[in-house]
Design an enzyme around this catalytic site. Sequence first.
Site, short mmCIF file in Angstrom:
data_model
loop_
_atom_site.label_atom_id
_atom_site.label_comp_id
_atom_site.label_asym_id
_atom_site.label_seq_id
_atom_site.Cartn_x
_atom_site.Cartn_y
_atom_site.Cartn_z
N ASN A 159 13.82 -8.25 -1.91
CA ASN A 159 14.54 -9.44 -1.10
C ASN A 159 13.94 -10.49 -0.92
O ASN A 159 14.34 -11.71 -0.99
CB ASN A 159 15.44 -8.66 0.01
CG ASN A 159 14.49 -8.12 0.97
OD1 ASN A 159 13.49 -7.69 0.52
ND2 ASN A 159 14.80 -8.38 2.42
N LYS A 182 1.71 -4.47 -5.54
CA LYS A 182 2.73 -4.03 -6.68
C LYS A 182 3.99 -4.56 -6.24
O LYS A 182 4.67 -4.11 -5.18
CB LYS A 182 2.82 -2.60 -6.84
CG LYS A 182 3.30 -2.00 -8.05
CD LYS A 182 4.53 -1.17 -8.10
CE LYS A 182 5.74 -0.97 -7.19
NZ LYS A 182 6.81 -1.75 -7.93
N GLY A 236 10.25 -1.58 2.19
CA GLY A 236 11.07 -1.23 1.53
C GLY A 236 11.95 -0.33 1.99
O GLY A 236 12.16 -0.20 3.13
N GLY A 237 12.59 0.69 1.39
CA GLY A 237 13.83 1.49 1.90
C GLY A 237 13.01 2.75 2.79
O GLY A 237 11.77 3.13 2.56
N GLU A 258 7.14 -1.18 6.64
CA GLU A 258 8.16 -1.97 7.18
C GLU A 258 9.55 -1.62 6.21
O GLU A 258 9.58 -1.75 5.19
CB GLU A 258 8.03 -3.41 6.87
CG GLU A 258 6.77 -4.00 7.56
CD GLU A 258 6.99 -4.33 8.93
OE1 GLU A 258 8.25 -4.05 9.42
OE2 GLU A 258 6.02 -4.86 9.64
N GLU A 393 22.37 1.88 6.22
CA GLU A 393 22.21 0.62 5.64
C GLU A 393 22.60 0.34 4.48
O GLU A 393 22.51 1.17 3.49
CB GLU A 393 20.66 0.39 5.33
CG GLU A 393 20.17 -0.97 5.11
CD GLU A 393 18.70 -1.09 4.88
OE1 GLU A 393 18.31 -0.33 4.08
OE2 GLU A 393 18.21 -2.08 5.54
P1 NAD Z 1 12.81 0.21 -2.49
O1 NAD Z 1 12.26 1.44 -1.25
O2 NAD Z 1 13.70 0.92 -3.54
O3 NAD Z 1 11.46 -0.20 -3.10
C1 NAD Z 1 10.56 -1.11 -2.51
C2 NAD Z 1 9.11 -0.97 -3.34
O4 NAD Z 1 8.80 0.48 -3.32
C3 NAD Z 1 9.35 -1.44 -4.68
O5 NAD Z 1 8.26 -2.42 -5.11
C4 NAD Z 1 9.43 0.19 -5.41
O6 NAD Z 1 8.98 -0.13 -6.87
C5 NAD Z 1 8.63 0.87 -4.92
N1 NAD Z 1 8.34 2.32 -4.66
C6 NAD Z 1 9.59 2.91 -5.20
N2 NAD Z 1 9.47 4.45 -5.29
C7 NAD Z 1 7.96 4.30 -4.94
C8 NAD Z 1 7.26 5.62 -4.88
N3 NAD Z 1 7.74 6.85 -5.05
N4 NAD Z 1 5.83 5.32 -4.61
C9 NAD Z 1 5.47 4.03 -4.28
N5 NAD Z 1 6.12 2.80 -4.51
C10 NAD Z 1 7.47 2.97 -4.91
O7 NAD Z 1 13.35 -0.98 -1.69
P2 NAD Z 1 14.10 -2.14 -2.26
O8 NAD Z 1 15.39 -1.76 -2.84
O9 NAD Z 1 13.21 -2.91 -3.35
O10 NAD Z 1 14.29 -2.98 -0.89
C11 NAD Z 1 15.35 -2.81 0.00
C12 NAD Z 1 14.97 -2.01 1.28
O11 NAD Z 1 13.66 -2.54 1.70
C13 NAD Z 1 15.93 -2.19 2.28
O12 NAD Z 1 15.85 -0.85 2.74
C14 NAD Z 1 15.46 -3.02 3.35
O13 NAD Z 1 15.85 -2.97 4.59
C15 NAD Z 1 14.10 -2.86 3.16
N6 NAD Z 1 12.99 -3.72 3.93
C16 NAD Z 1 12.46 -3.65 4.89
C17 NAD Z 1 11.61 -4.98 5.26
C18 NAD Z 1 11.14 -4.84 6.78
O14 NAD Z 1 10.34 -5.64 7.09
N7 NAD Z 1 11.32 -3.94 7.66
C19 NAD Z 1 11.84 -6.19 4.81
C20 NAD Z 1 12.50 -6.20 3.58
C21 NAD Z 1 13.18 -5.01 3.02
#
Ligand code: NAD
Length: 503
Positions: A159, A182, A236-237, A258, A393
């Site tokens: 995002n 990454k 991430g999530g 985060e 979410e």
């Molecule tokens: P995601 O968790 O699907 O992916 C995030 C990252 O993790 C990507 O680079 C992905 O390739 C990597 N990833 C996925 N599986 C993995 C694994 N098994 N091991 C290591 N890395 C892995 O999240 P998304 O869909 O890209 O982003 C949206 C999410 O991020 C939402 O839940 C949002 O709330 C969160 N987010 C949080 C913040 C914060 O600061 N708290 C900021 C932005 C987004």
Amino acid sequence: MPDGARNLQKYETYIDGKWTAARSGKTFETYNPYTGEAWALIPDCAKEEVDLAVEAAARAFESGPWSKMTATARGKALRRIAGLIERHAEHLAQIEVRDNGKLISEMLAQTKYMPEWYYYYGGIADKIHGQVVSVDRPEHFTYILKEPVGVCGFITPWNSPLMLATWKLAPALAAGCTAVIKPSEYTSASLLEFMRLVIAEADLPPGVVNVVTGTGVNAGEPLVTHPKVAKIAFTGGTLTGARVSELAAKSFKKVSLELGGKSPNIVFDDCNLEDAVSGAISGIFAATGQTCIAGSRLLVQETIHDVFVEKLVAMARQARLGDPSKFETQVGPVTTPPQYKKILSYIDIAKGEGANCVLGGGPAGKEEGGGTYFVKPTIFTGVDNKMRIAQEEVFGPVLSVIKFKDEEEAVRIANDIAYGLGAGIWTQSVKRAHGVAARIRAGTVWVNTYRAVSFLMPFGGYKASGLGRENGAEAIESYLQSKSVWINNGPGGGNPFVMKTSG
Ligand code: NAD
């Protein structure tokens, strides 16, 4: 380099100061979410590239010129990075828009603000001091050294790719660490442009900052499990964060997370109505709701509920959907096809749960300024905080409006959630503002504003929204570790079988 007939830009990744393809020769396409068309090819890296990148970062950390550089010189390097970002802010913002579909106005604001992180942490670099401690043994001279943790692995979502990488990279470099980043497989291009225009030009020794593009499983997991990585900073999530944390625990890595949110935006009946309506809109429809701090639960006091909702719907209805590269656009596309499907499925869930859809509620077609991956700004009223639409979410332009009676009930509903990332409070009462802010279990509370961030203010989550804090002076601590040094200036000896205490 264009890719044959389709004219796709072909990117390489950046490891040990050199541009390289994946050893397998594999690439994947990255899409423009507005047009729905592929525009570039990204190296599909895996364990082999992660190993090369981590080894390069480890060499740079342990024996390369970076390890011998003074903290003052590191600070200057960060300031060079800041200057280069200033020069290329516009281009970097355009690439972000092309790759993640967020508004040019938002992305430009981010890339123009990003240098502040490098100036700020660059300034801190040579102010990281250890401490002399007078212990309870006069014959000993004792002090604490602050040392960088080592090689850091950064994993970022789609995002706000550059901003979220910056929140990690700037303090890490200031502390003396090296990094392997990454990015999300959906939005890798802006980081590769950042490496080309900024990092490769900033006169950093090879291996200090490396990028490994690829999927979470193929490139993310080998990074999280690599024995030479000392710390993982992940955004991430929440489910992915739990997996990352579990994997990292096996090799005792330091971890900061985060994660997701379901933030309450609380409107009291003594608020400035116009400001609160605008704040509610900015909380959920800015960035098409694809922001971790989205104010996706709007808690409205029952005394003003109906008039507030009427004003809110009237304003949200005016939102201009369209091409995110145009400054007049207010709501752009959803970034990824799976996310688009997920948002629509949550709209169905909310309808199925009996929530009342008062605006939007489905895809937005071309006639409404939308297109392939557009969702109409959507508002549900009559939401109960126990419903899935209130608890989970969505990460899209879908707002749940929940009524409350008084302050007590507002705080109870606000905290009745697994997450704790942000919260908004709209009131003219100073007493209420401080009182409610203190009772909300969230890492950030905004009063009469929403979605404000700064390099100076810690950011992070309570509960399932994460571990640790980014930004502000305290963030540097997560890239440092303390070493206690004891110098005995007195006589040796004593009983070798008994611990040396002062007792
Ligand atoms: P995601 O968790 O699907 O992916 C995030 C990252 O993790 C990507 O680079 C992905 O390739 C990597 N990833 C996925 N599986 C993995 C694994 N098994 N091991 C290591 N890395 C892995 O999240 P998304 O869909 O890209 O982003 C949206 C999410 O991020 C939402 O839940 C949002 O709330 C969160 N987010 C949080 C913040 C914060 O600061 N708290 C900021 C932005 C987004």
